[in-house]
Design a protein around this motif. Structure first.
Motif, PDB file in Angstrom:
ATOM      1  N   LEU A   6      51.417   6.509  25.267  1.00 46.61           N
ATOM      2  CA  LEU A   6      51.209   5.295  26.067  1.00 46.61           C
ATOM      3  C   LEU A   6      52.432   5.028  26.929  1.00 46.61           C
ATOM      4  N   GLN A   9      53.731   8.420  29.544  1.00 47.17           N
ATOM      5  CA  GLN A   9      53.035   8.753  30.791  1.00 47.17           C
ATOM      6  C   GLN A   9      53.916   8.275  31.949  1.00 47.17           C
ATOM      7  N   THR A  11      53.916   7.105  35.094  1.00 42.76           N
ATOM      8  CA  THR A  11      53.772   5.821  35.792  1.00 42.76           C
ATOM      9  C   THR A  11      54.000   4.668  34.834  1.00 42.76           C
ATOM     10  N   ARG A  12      53.434   4.753  33.632  1.00 41.28           N
ATOM     11  CA  ARG A  12      53.632   3.670  32.661  1.00 41.28           C
ATOM     12  C   ARG A  12      55.084   3.594  32.214  1.00 41.28           C
ATOM     13  N   LEU A  15      56.752   1.559  34.682  1.00 44.78           N
ATOM     14  CA  LEU A  15      56.373   0.154  34.506  1.00 44.78           C
ATOM     15  C   LEU A  15      57.116  -0.471  33.333  1.00 44.78           C
ATOM     16  N   PHE A  16      57.136   0.228  32.200  1.00 43.52           N
ATOM     17  CA  PHE A  16      57.858  -0.276  31.032  1.00 43.52           C
ATOM     18  C   PHE A  16      59.326  -0.505  31.392  1.00 43.52           C
ATOM     19  N   HIS A  44      46.987   1.150  35.237  1.00 44.35           N
ATOM     20  CA  HIS A  44      48.019   1.316  34.210  1.00 44.35           C
ATOM     21  C   HIS A  44      48.367  -0.008  33.536  1.00 44.35           C
ATOM     22  N   ILE A  45      48.434  -1.073  34.306  1.00 41.84           N
ATOM     23  CA  ILE A  45      48.699  -2.395  33.709  1.00 41.84           C
ATOM     24  C   ILE A  45      47.567  -2.770  32.757  1.00 41.84           C
ATOM     25  N   ARG A  47      45.722  -0.760  30.984  1.00 42.36           N
ATOM     26  CA  ARG A  47      45.893   0.009  29.748  1.00 42.36           C
ATOM     27  C   ARG A  47      46.991  -0.610  28.883  1.00 42.36           C
ATOM     28  N   MET A  48      48.079  -1.020  29.531  1.00 41.94           N
ATOM     29  CA  MET A  48      49.172  -1.646  28.787  1.00 41.94           C
ATOM     30  C   MET A  48      48.732  -2.991  28.205  1.00 41.94           C
TER      31      MET A  48
END
Length: 99
Positions: A6, A9, A11-12, A15-16, A44-45, A47-48
Motif C-alpha cells: 500500500l 507503490q 505514487t502512494r 503521497l504518504f 490513489h487517495i 485507496r488510502m
C-alpha cells in the motif's frame, strides 16, 4: 522484514511522504506538487482512504468546494514503519558488503 505494498507503490509513497511532511493539504496543491492528474490522484487517495490512512475533509470556501487530506494516525504509522523497513534493508546491504 516485509514491504507494505500500500505504501510502497510509487505514487502512494509520494503521497504518504508529502502528507507526512506537510500535513493537511488541498487536492489541487497535492496534484500540483506531485504533478498528478486529477483522476490518478483521486484513485490513489481513494485507496488510502479505504485503508484508513488518510482523512478527507470537504468544505466550502467562498461558496466553492474545497477538499483537504491529512494522514491519519494509522497512515503516519504505516509510513514510519515503511521508512524503518527501508532503512533496515539498507543497513543489511551495508553489513553484507562490509563482510
Amino acid at each position: 522484514m516485509e514491504i507494505d505494498k500500500l505504501v510502497h507503490q510509487p505514487t502512494r509513497l509520494q503521497l504518504f511522504a508529502y502528507l507526512y511532511a506537510n500535513g493537511e493539504t488541498t487536492f489541487s496543491d497535492l496534484a500540483d506538487a506531485l504533478e498528478l492528474t486529477e483522476g490518478n490522484l483521486a484513485s490513489h487517495i481513494g485507496r488510502m482512504e479505504d485503508e484508513d490512512c488518510v482523512a478527507v475533509e470537504k468544505t466550502f470556501v467562498d461558496r466553492k468546494p474545497r477538499t483537504t487530506y491529512e494522514l491519519t494516525d494509522r497512515g503516519e504509522r504505516l509510513f514510519e514503519d515503511h521508512v524503518a523497513t527501508l532503512e533496515a534493508l539498507i543497513d543489511d546491504f551495508d553489513a553484507a558488503s562490509d563482510a
